[in-house]
Design an enzyme around this catalytic site. Structure first.
Site, mmCIF file in Angstrom:
data_model
loop_
_atom_site.group_PDB
_atom_site.id
_atom_site.type_symbol
_atom_site.label_atom_id
_atom_site.label_comp_id
_atom_site.label_asym_id
_atom_site.label_seq_id
_atom_site.Cartn_x
_atom_site.Cartn_y
_atom_site.Cartn_z
ATOM 1 N N GLY A 22 -31.678 -13.948 -72.396
ATOM 2 C CA GLY A 22 -32.504 -14.586 -71.376
ATOM 3 C C GLY A 22 -33.283 -13.544 -70.597
ATOM 4 N N ARG A 24 -36.318 -12.660 -70.511
ATOM 5 C CA ARG A 24 -37.671 -12.965 -70.050
ATOM 6 C C ARG A 24 -37.689 -14.079 -69.029
ATOM 7 N NH1 ARG A 24 -40.637 -9.272 -69.891
ATOM 8 N NH2 ARG A 24 -42.545 -10.499 -70.097
ATOM 9 N N GLY A 25 -36.511 -14.496 -68.580
ATOM 10 C CA GLY A 25 -36.434 -15.481 -67.509
ATOM 11 C C GLY A 25 -36.622 -14.821 -66.152
ATOM 12 N N LYS A 173 -23.473 -25.745 -66.405
ATOM 13 C CA LYS A 173 -23.183 -24.369 -66.000
ATOM 14 C C LYS A 173 -21.689 -24.172 -65.768
ATOM 15 C CE LYS A 173 -26.870 -21.599 -65.070
ATOM 16 N NZ LYS A 173 -26.946 -20.137 -65.273
#
Length: 587
Positions: A22, A24-25, A173
């Site tokens: 992740g 590039r989040g 989550k």
């Protein structure tokens, strides 16, 4: 993929290869930048984006990554966490894996969210075991212990997760976090999870853009509840700093850190609405000032949710709206003493500096900016002509709108509810205005410390352009009326015929029933209906289409066959798949 743990830096010490899933989040970019700036690691950025796209203008983090890619201190790997083979390829040869939130999470699709968050966590855990990764650090959320119904005040990690959540993403989550913590010390893998609260900062894709959308639509002026609820916020750079602290602590304090979860905040709880006000004011928008009971907002959200379910509209993200409602109406503060004690965390950026840096990074979303207009001109604005009337009825300037509303209400009372005739009301109003103007003219130039400005004659003058525009408007209305009469006389436009009939029936009802009631209704309608329509344009349009569909069914069911045939020949009704459809309603 070659093992890179044995790469040697110029000083002769080993660099550890880390993988940021992740990467590039929102938080992933911040973590990658921080790791590269420290220079102690070789960083493999893994994300679903393909190919890798780097900003070329103002992104400091992307410039750091670009230089690292050129020097070999960083590499990029495209990976879908739903594919175990791709995950294994991404983590192979690394000793630390940071599992961050995906950059392109499909928040409307439960199945895809489950596969990315929960199944993705299973795949990452299995890949870490197979590739002999030493550490897995999962970026969880403080939302997983919040059910949306009660306040949380200075809670620590001993507060249990009741498995009742305020939204779908918090539920998923929590499941992923439980999997990661349960996998600790199995096959030599050490795990821990971090629970940041209300993350914000440059590159934020949720909280700040959502607040700007509220401000642009006019809803940000309202405070949900009392406005005294406290919240913990976390600047993005502090979250990435906490991840690096956790990675180091897993080596030095394994017993106290491995298999544990830690709350991460800025350690500066503040009123939620004060935070919102600082962000909006910094971007040039008005501070929230009108308090609305939380129960009323809750009922309104339930109605909107029902309309979404009935009409199938997805224009607005209800999960984000519901999450914002819970944040805005409840207290949520957390105790971070465990993170301070065991992983050595302390904020590196204060809350005040974080808010300032965030505002600077979102300058393109500031009020009156030429960038960041999320939507074009609304239908309500087009209907009102996009002029002064539009600004007033759509509450663009609350003070001006409120002043106009109060003035019209007073005139409504003066002429229609006072019990006097129209002539006497007009005479009394002119007498009152004359008395006020004469009295104002005789006021001294200064009273105490206040200067009294004199009224200029230009205040009462009407410009030639204004008169010309007024006359042109009258001419336009007259010609439009003639065009309508011509269309009726030719008998070709049945849609226009029905519109005129409904309008005349409405005028007849006004004159027969109560003119005062009709004017009062129109006054309230003008200051509320267009504003509400602009906020829920798609839902109202969908409801209108549904009502037209019902009308078509009734029309075709009860009309005689001869009348149906006549209307069909005139173009009012048409056939679709053997069924008669109302053409006027479909226009």
């Amino acid at each position: 993929m070659a093992i890179v743990d044995d790469l040697i830096n110029p000083r002769g010490t080993k660099r550890t290869c880390v993988v940021v899933l992740g990467g590039r989040g929102f938080l992933g970019r911040s973590l990658v930048t921080r790791l590269l700036q420290l220079g102690d690691w070789v960083v493999r950025v893994a994300d679903s984006t393909h190919p890798l796209q780097l900003d070329t203008d103002s992104s400091h983090g992307d410039s750091v990554l670009r230089d690292a890619l050129a020097s070999g201190r960083a590499s990029y790997c495209q990976v879908d966490v739903r594919d175990p083979s791709q995950v294994i390829k991404a983590v192979e040869g690394s000793s630390v894996v940071f599992y961050m939130e995906a950059a392109d999470l499909p928040k409307h699709d439960f199945y895809d969210c489950y596969m990315i968050i929960v199944q993705g966590a299973k795949n990452v855990i299995n890949a870490c075991r197979e590739c002999k990764v030493r550490q897995l650090i999962y970026n969880s959320s403080a939302d997983i212990i919040f059910d949306g119904s009660r306040d949380i005040c200075n809670r620590d990690e001993s507060f249990p997760c009741h498995w009742k959540f305020a939204d779908m993403l918090s539920d998923l989550k929590a499941q992923a976090e439980a999997l990661v913590l349960y996998a600790n010390n199995i096959g030599g893998l050490l795990t821990c999870a971090l629970r940041p609260s209300n993350v914000f900062g440059p590159g934020d894709t949720q909280l700040v853009p959502f607040l700007v959308n509220l401000a642009r639509s006019g809803w940000a002026k309202f405070i949900i509840g009392s406005g005294d609820n406290m919240s913990d916020f976390t600047y993005a750079e502090n979250v990435t700093h906490a991840h690096i602290c956790a990675a180091k602590a897993l080596d030095s304090q394994m017993i106290s850190v491995a298999g544990k979860a830690f709350f991460i905040t800025n350690l500066e709880p503040m009123k939620f609405w004060e935070f919102v006000s600082l962000i909006l004011e910094g971007l040039g928008y008005q501070r929230p000032s009108i308090k609305v009971p939380a129960r009323i907002v809750c009922y309104a959200l339930l109605v909107v949710k029902w309309m979404h379910e009935k009409l199938g509209s997805r224009k607005y993200n209800l999960d984000i709206s519901a999450r914002f409602f819970h944040l805005a109406s409840c207290t949520r503060t957390f105790n971070c003493s465990a993170a301070q004690k065991y992983i050595g965390y302390s904020p590196v950026v204060s809350l005040e500096d974080g808010i300032r840096l965030t505002i600077e990074s979102f300058s393109h979303l500031a009020k009156d900016s030429s960038f960041g207009n999320f939507e074009g001109q609304s239908k309500a604005e087009k209907l009102l002509g996009s002029g002064k009337v539009s600004d007033i009825c759509l509450w663009r300037d609350e003070k001006k709108t409120f002043t106009c509303f109060v003035a019209l209400v007073l005139l409504f009372y003066w002429f229609l509810l006072s019990g006097k005739t129209f002539a006497s009301s007009t005479a009394n109003l002119l007498l009152l205005v004359t008395t006020i103007l004469y009295g104002y003219a005789n006021l001294p130039p200064k009273i105490s410390s206040f200067n009294i400005p004199k009224i200029s004659l230009s205040w009462f003058e009407i410009s030639e352009n204004s008169v010309r525009d007024f006359i042109m408007s009258i001419v336009y209305l007259w010609n439009s009326g003639l065009h309508t009469i011509r269309s009726l006389a030719q008998g070709e436009d049945w849609n226009k015929f029905f519109q005129v009939v409904l309008f005349l029936y409405f005028v007849k009802w006004i004159l027969v029933e109560s003119f005062a009631v009709a004017i009062g209704f129109a006054l309230v309608f003008a200051f509320t209906a267009f504003f509400v329509y602009e906020q829920y344009e798609s839902e109202i349009d969908g409801l209108t289409r549904m009502l037209f569909s019902l009308t078509k069914g009734l029309l075709t069911s009860y009309l005689p066959a001869s009348m149906t045939s006549f209307l069909q020949n005139k173009g009012v009704l048409r056939k679709e798949n053997g069924k008669v459809v109302n053409e006027a309603a479909g226009r």
